[in-house]
Design a protein around this motif. Structure first.
Motif, PDB file in Angstrom:
ATOM      1  N   GLU A  34       0.841  -1.210   0.000  1.00 21.07           N
ATOM      2  CA  GLU A  34       0.000   0.000   0.000  1.00 21.07           C
ATOM      3  C   GLU A  34       0.867   1.248   0.000  1.00 21.07           C
ATOM      4  O   GLU A  34       0.581   2.210  -0.722  1.00 21.07           O
ATOM      5  N   CYS A  35       1.932   1.248   0.799  1.00 16.16           N
ATOM      6  CA  CYS A  35       2.842   2.396   0.847  1.00 16.16           C
ATOM      7  C   CYS A  35       3.513   2.621  -0.494  1.00 16.16           C
ATOM      8  O   CYS A  35       3.637   3.757  -0.960  1.00 16.16           O
ATOM      9  N   GLU A  75       2.365   1.758  -3.434  1.00 14.44           N
ATOM     10  CA  GLU A  75       1.360   2.260  -4.367  1.00 14.44           C
ATOM     11  C   GLU A  75       1.060   3.720  -4.122  1.00 14.44           C
ATOM     12  O   GLU A  75       0.897   4.501  -5.070  1.00 14.44           O
TER      13      GLU A  75
END
Length: 169
Positions: A161-162, A164
């Motif tokens: 997530e980071c 992205e």
């Protein structure tokens, strides 16, 4: 006794380490032109002028290099006593990381069943599948994939997530 360390990294971080150690080794060996591939160059430019400028830089730097190496047609190979010992240590590190990632990719893409499988020479002819050879003064590093249990899967999901979010910026 030699001190050893464990570093927990993602696949992308491993790729960065591989590229960085290869670049460091090549630059220490006099292949300074390898740096040019990583520069944030303009997409639209006069490439003939660029190559002429590189030739000028090569001529200037060659005058100051040991044995007048030019970083293109001449450089120092592995094991050379004329360069810093990090030359060979960095090369060894990149070999270990490159080898591990290449074999993992071969398994994931179905080229071989496991990293313990015999090498599929038809599809794995390149040097990245060769067993790393020790050139440096340090023992060859060891790289192993960490089992992706539930805790590691959660960490990996958060890290993804980071990544992205950073890519969006």
């Amino acid at each position: 006794m030699t001190k050893t360390y464990t570093l927990t990294i993602t696949k992308e971080q491993a790729k960065v380490i591989q590229h960085a150690t290869e670049l460091l080794s090549r630059v220490i060996g006099g292949q300074w032109r390898e740096v040019l591939d990583w520069l944030p160059l303009q997409k639209e430019m006069d490439w003939e002028e660029y190559h002429n400028d590189v030739d000028i830089m090569t001529a200037i730097l060659s005058k100051h290099m040991i044995d007048n190496i030019d970083g293109w047609n001449s450089s120092f190979g592995l094991g050379s006593s004329k360069v810093h010992l990090y030359h060979d240590i960095a090369w060894d590190l990149q070999q270990v990381v490159r080898h591990k990632l290449s074999w993992e990719d071969a398994v994931e893409s179905g080229i071989v069943k496991s990293e313990d499988s015999p090498r599929n020479w038809e599809k794995m002819m390149t040097v990245n599948y060769d067993t790393p050879m020790k050139f440096g003064t340090e023992p060859l590093a060891k790289m192993e994939r960490i089992d992706s249990g539930p805790d590691n899967q959660r960490i990996a999901a958060v890290m993804q997530e980071c990544i992205e979010l950073c890519d969006e910026k």
